[in-house]
Design an enzyme around this catalytic site. Structure first.
Site, PDB file in Angstrom:
ATOM      1  N   ALA A 174       0.859  -1.187   0.000  1.00 44.13           N
ATOM      2  CA  ALA A 174       0.000   0.000   0.000  1.00 44.13           C
ATOM      3  C   ALA A 174       0.889   1.229   0.000  1.00 44.13           C
ATOM      4  O   ALA A 174       2.058   1.167   0.401  1.00 44.13           O
ATOM      5  CB  ALA A 174      -0.901   0.002   1.239  1.00 44.13           C
ATOM      6  N   CYS A 175       0.352   2.356  -0.442  1.00 44.53           N
ATOM      7  CA  CYS A 175       1.187   3.559  -0.537  1.00 44.53           C
ATOM      8  C   CYS A 175       1.746   3.907   0.845  1.00 44.53           C
ATOM      9  O   CYS A 175       1.134   3.627   1.880  1.00 44.53           O
ATOM     10  CB  CYS A 175       0.415   4.719  -1.144  1.00 44.53           C
ATOM     11  SG  CYS A 175      -0.675   5.602  -0.029  1.00 44.53           S
ATOM     12  N   LEU A 176       2.892   4.533   0.849  1.00 44.99           N
ATOM     13  CA  LEU A 176       3.608   4.793   2.099  1.00 44.99           C
ATOM     14  C   LEU A 176       2.838   5.701   3.052  1.00 44.99           C
ATOM     15  O   LEU A 176       3.037   5.651   4.265  1.00 44.99           O
ATOM     16  CB  LEU A 176       4.982   5.378   1.787  1.00 44.99           C
ATOM     17  CG  LEU A 176       5.943   4.405   1.091  1.00 44.99           C
ATOM     18  CD1 LEU A 176       7.142   5.148   0.514  1.00 44.99           C
ATOM     19  CD2 LEU A 176       6.407   3.315   2.043  1.00 44.99           C
ATOM     20  N   SER A 177       1.941   6.519   2.516  1.00 49.41           N
ATOM     21  CA  SER A 177       1.160   7.402   3.393  1.00 49.41           C
ATOM     22  C   SER A 177       0.260   6.610   4.333  1.00 49.41           C
ATOM     23  O   SER A 177      -0.130   7.108   5.395  1.00 49.41           O
ATOM     24  CB  SER A 177       0.318   8.369   2.556  1.00 49.41           C
ATOM     25  OG  SER A 177      -0.579   7.652   1.732  1.00 49.41           O
ATOM     26  N   SER A 178      -0.070   5.363   3.972  1.00 48.96           N
ATOM     27  CA  SER A 178      -0.946   4.554   4.823  1.00 48.96           C
ATOM     28  C   SER A 178      -0.245   4.089   6.092  1.00 48.96           C
ATOM     29  O   SER A 178      -0.878   3.498   6.967  1.00 48.96           O
ATOM     30  CB  SER A 178      -1.457   3.336   4.045  1.00 48.96           C
ATOM     31  OG  SER A 178      -0.404   2.429   3.768  1.00 48.96           O
TER      32      SER A 178
END
Length: 269
Positions: A174-178
């Site tokens: 999942a994208c790193l912001s998650s």
């Protein structure tokens, strides 16, 4: 419906569309969608990968190589998430704003090319978690063909393995912001901390992992069967993550699970 019937139904859905854009991240879900679309539609398929600050270079490079391996037409678009204040604020609807920006760009590209449909890689398992990005998918009329064919993650992995796809067992990403708690601003510094930290652990042989960013605390999630490996290399891991700016390094005793940042949120939804 058995697995063969589901796969046949997927083929029917794809053939009915005639021309498609596949939102291609190099994860197994979108890779399988792309591979099946190519089987059914050939050169009427365009794979598009979105490059952004929260999408690691290694994932982008893998997408380029996979698309080449599959023989797909492939384009890269740039998404500037960090310029969107609603994304940076990191409220519980962050994923909506991220996906809305992506789908807006994909819709513009598809319209320009005269391609009627855009496909994502959402599968049946994705219906069981808090995913505000699904609202954006509905607004932009994105087709989730794996859900339409009622395919679950393990089922599509089995089909992908049978097709010989090289990443059939690739861990979910999942994208790193998650990795950043809701309400804590997303910054490039945090994203890069997480990217470097996770890449360092991958070089140690950890495949399925997350490092969650809790300000001064790095919370490591790996499958429980790999706890002993973390403890065996605890000094090395601690040194690496402290060098990235964390004061404390912890191991989550619940182990790896997708979407753990949603756990408190789901209690009140």
């Amino acid at each position: 419906m058995d697995l063969r019937a589901k796969n046949d139904r997927l083929g029917e859905i794809l053939r009915e569309m005639d021309q498609v854009v596949v939102a291609f991240s190099a994860g197994i879900d979108s890779t399988f969608v792309l591979a099946r679309a190519l089987e059914e539609l050939g050169n009427k398929v365009l794979a598009v990968t979105a490059a952004s600050e929260t999408f690691p270079d290694r994932e982008l490079n893998e997408a380029i190589e996979l698309a080449k391996h599959l023989g797909a037409r492939h384009e890269i678009i740039q998404i500037r998430e960090m310029e969107n204040p609603d994304f940076v604020a990191n409220n519980p609807d962050r994923c909506y704003h991220c996906k809305a920006g992506l789908y807006n760009s994909l819709t513009s590209l598809a319209t320009e090319r005269g391609i009627p449909w855009i496909l994502d890689g959402a599968n049946m398992d994705d219906l069981g978690d808090y995913r505000p990005g699904r609202k954006a998918a509905k607004e932009y009329k994105i087709r989730s063909v794996l859900q339409e064919a009622q395919l679950y993650k393990e089922e599509l992995r089995q089909l992908a393995r049978d097709m010989g796809l090289p990443n059939w067992d690739k861990p979910s990403f999942a994208c790193l912001s998650s990795r950043i708690p809701y309400g804590s601003l997303i910054t490039l510094e945090k994203v890069e901390q997480l990217d470097r930290g996770e890449e360092a652990l991958r070089t140690m042989g950890f495949r399925q992992l997350r490092i969650r960013h809790h300000d001064t605390i790095a919370r490591i999630e790996v499958p429980r069967e790999e706890f002993i490996k973390v403890l065996d290399r605890a000094n090395e891991i601690t040194e690496i993550l402290k060098a990235e700016g964390f004061t404390y390094v912890t191991l989550d005793l619940q182990g790896y699970r997708s979407g753990s940042m949603n756990e408190n949120l789901l209690k009140v939804l």
